[in-house]
Enzyme design. Structure first.
Site, mmCIF file in Angstrom:
data_model
loop_
_atom_site.group_PDB
_atom_site.id
_atom_site.type_symbol
_atom_site.label_atom_id
_atom_site.label_comp_id
_atom_site.label_asym_id
_atom_site.label_seq_id
_atom_site.Cartn_x
_atom_site.Cartn_y
_atom_site.Cartn_z
ATOM 1 N N ASP A 1 7.877 16.354 6.881
ATOM 2 C CA ASP A 1 7.198 17.310 7.767
ATOM 3 C C ASP A 1 5.677 17.209 7.661
ATOM 4 O OD1 ASP A 1 6.697 18.369 5.300
ATOM 5 O OD2 ASP A 1 7.598 20.330 5.684
ATOM 6 N N GLY A 2 5.187 16.265 6.853
ATOM 7 C CA GLY A 2 3.743 16.051 6.751
ATOM 8 C C GLY A 2 3.099 16.698 5.546
ATOM 9 N N GLU A 3 3.839 17.537 4.821
ATOM 10 C CA GLU A 3 3.228 18.206 3.664
ATOM 11 C C GLU A 3 2.937 17.203 2.556
ATOM 12 O OE1 GLU A 3 5.672 21.507 2.477
ATOM 13 O OE2 GLU A 3 4.886 22.780 4.085
ATOM 14 N N ARG B 1 -21.516 25.284 2.901
ATOM 15 C CA ARG B 1 -22.558 25.775 3.811
ATOM 16 C C ARG B 1 -22.176 27.109 4.458
ATOM 17 N NH1 ARG B 1 -23.319 20.292 7.034
ATOM 18 N NH2 ARG B 1 -21.143 20.148 6.380
ATOM 19 N N GLN B 2 -20.889 27.475 4.404
ATOM 20 C CA GLN B 2 -20.487 28.815 4.882
ATOM 21 C C GLN B 2 -20.491 29.728 3.657
ATOM 22 O OE1 GLN B 2 -19.849 29.661 8.116
ATOM 23 N NE2 GLN B 2 -19.208 31.759 7.738
ATOM 24 N N ASP C 1 -36.236 19.367 5.999
ATOM 25 C CA ASP C 1 -36.713 20.754 5.927
ATOM 26 C C ASP C 1 -37.074 21.067 4.477
ATOM 27 O OD1 ASP C 1 -34.380 21.379 4.597
ATOM 28 O OD2 ASP C 1 -33.418 22.277 6.338
ATOM 29 N N LYS D 1 -37.093 22.319 10.361
ATOM 30 C CA LYS D 1 -35.890 22.125 11.166
ATOM 31 C C LYS D 1 -35.429 23.454 11.736
ATOM 32 C CE LYS D 1 -31.641 21.434 9.266
ATOM 33 N NZ LYS D 1 -30.553 20.688 8.610
ATOM 34 N N ARG E 1 -31.959 24.818 13.720
ATOM 35 C CA ARG E 1 -30.639 24.503 14.275
ATOM 36 C C ARG E 1 -30.192 25.669 15.140
ATOM 37 N NH1 ARG E 1 -26.553 20.873 12.765
ATOM 38 N NH2 ARG E 1 -27.423 20.509 10.695
ATOM 39 N N ASP F 1 -31.997 13.880 2.159
ATOM 40 C CA ASP F 1 -31.348 15.173 2.397
ATOM 41 C C ASP F 1 -30.152 15.286 1.458
ATOM 42 O OD1 ASP F 1 -30.950 17.633 3.532
ATOM 43 O OD2 ASP F 1 -30.676 16.906 5.575
HETATM 44 C C1 R5P Z 1 -28.519 21.642 5.848
HETATM 45 O O1 R5P Z 1 -29.249 22.535 5.485
HETATM 46 C C2 R5P Z 1 -28.324 20.392 5.052
HETATM 47 O O2 R5P Z 1 -29.317 20.242 4.095
HETATM 48 C C3 R5P Z 1 -28.294 19.170 5.939
HETATM 49 O O3 R5P Z 1 -29.567 18.992 6.527
HETATM 50 C C4 R5P Z 1 -27.272 19.316 7.000
HETATM 51 O O4 R5P Z 1 -26.037 19.678 6.456
HETATM 52 C C5 R5P Z 1 -27.109 18.032 7.796
HETATM 53 O O5 R5P Z 1 -26.182 18.258 8.805
HETATM 54 P P1 R5P Z 1 -26.124 17.334 10.071
HETATM 55 O O6 R5P Z 1 -26.012 15.906 9.605
HETATM 56 O O7 R5P Z 1 -24.889 17.786 10.782
HETATM 57 O O8 R5P Z 1 -27.348 17.572 10.881
#
Ligand code: R5P
Length: 281
Positions: A33-35, A89-90, A159, A183, A185, A210
């Site tokens: 079943d994919g598990e 990031r969340q 950033d 930056k 977003r 980054d």
């Molecule tokens: C965000 O604050 C992180 O430092 C990266 O800049 C970010 O996660 C990069 O995401 P993406 O490649 O989707 O622009």
């Protein structure tokens, strides 16, 4: 015994080499079943160190199963190394009704281990979400190793939040200046706008540093700005090369000379390993 997930086998093997510890060979199967079914060999009374990045949803399932499996076969102590912590990031509910995903994941991981090791989490404050000791490892210095000889180098972050990483790479390289762009977003569309600094870049080699390259929007927009200003070569360096979807094409189209990442997520650009930084924690 070091126990790799399916996505962290190279990093775990390098870590085993660095520490002289035995590398386990787990198996990864799927039910019809994919598990998923991740199984480990027995190691009565040993310390189990699971190495498992969480770059996608299935990685989380593997990680939780490995934690349970090592206890089941007799591990006395469990350390969980998460080279790339997904969902970091969340780290807050940005809109009403949203979860704090990083906290939810951290709580789940905390139930199956005695300690956690993270490599350059997006925000160090994420450690507070775990209910046990957390060690944070910095692997940024390794990103300087593959760089060729650079002309009047500038180590630039897209950033201000990543300027520490750019400075670490500059220090490891041994020369050059540092700066950062700004930056923005768009929270709805996710599109990125970059406002450059007034640092001179014409005819210089620039290393854009980054923590994560995910969709590649941040990095490719930064590279485009640099190209418009007459930069010589641009190198893109990151700890975590998520490189989702068409990110590599975006960076290539923007004019990147080379992409350099660590093996916290194992990709073609993973030229350096976070293993030493983890081993030396
Ligand atoms: C965000 O604050 C992180 O430092 C990266 O800049 C970010 O996660 C990069 O995401 P993406 O490649 O989707 O622009």
């Amino acid at each position: 015994m070091i126990v790799p997930s399916s996505g962290s086998q190279t990093l775990a093997a390098t870590f085993a080499d660095e520490t002289g510890r035995t590398l386990a060979t787990p198996t990864f199967e799927r039910f019809s079943d994919g598990e998923l079914l991740a199984s480990v060999p027995g190691f009565e009374g040993e310390v189990a160190t699971i190495v498992a990045s969480t770059a996608n949803n299935e990685d989380w399932i593997e990680l939780l199963q490995l934690q349970d499996a090592v206890r089941e076969v007799g591990a006395d102590e469990v350390t969980t190394v998460i080279p790339y912590l997904g969902y970091a990031r969340q780290d807050k509910a940005f809109k009403p009704g949203q979860p704090v995903s990083a906290r939810a994941m951290a709580r789940a991981v905390s139930t199956g281990t005695d300690r956690v090791v993270l490599v350059n989490p997006h925000e160090e404050a994420v450690r507070e979400f775990f209910d046990l000791p957390v060690t944070v490892v910095d692997a940024a210095g390794t990103l300087a190793d593959p760089l060729p000889e650079l002309s009047d180098p500038l180590f630039l972050s897209p950033d201000e939040s990543a300027i520490d990483i750019a400075e670490t790479v500059r220090d490891a390289y041994g020369s050059g200046s540092t700066d950062y762009f700004e930056k923005h977003r768009d929270p709805e569309s996710g599109s990125v706008e970059i406002t450059p600094s007034d640092a001179p870049v014409a005819d210089r080699d620039v290393v854009v540093v980054d923590d994560i390259i995910a969709t590649g929007s941040t990095m490719s927009k930064s590279i485009t700005v640099l190209e418009e200003r007459g930069v010589d070569r641009v190198f893109a360096a990151c700890i975590h090369p998520v490189l989702a979807s068409n990110a590599v094409s975006k960076l290539r189209s923007a004019g990147v000379e080379r992409i350099i990442g660590t093996d916290t997520i194992e990709r073609a650009c993973s030229e350096v390993s976070a293993a030493s930084a983890i081993a030396n924690r």
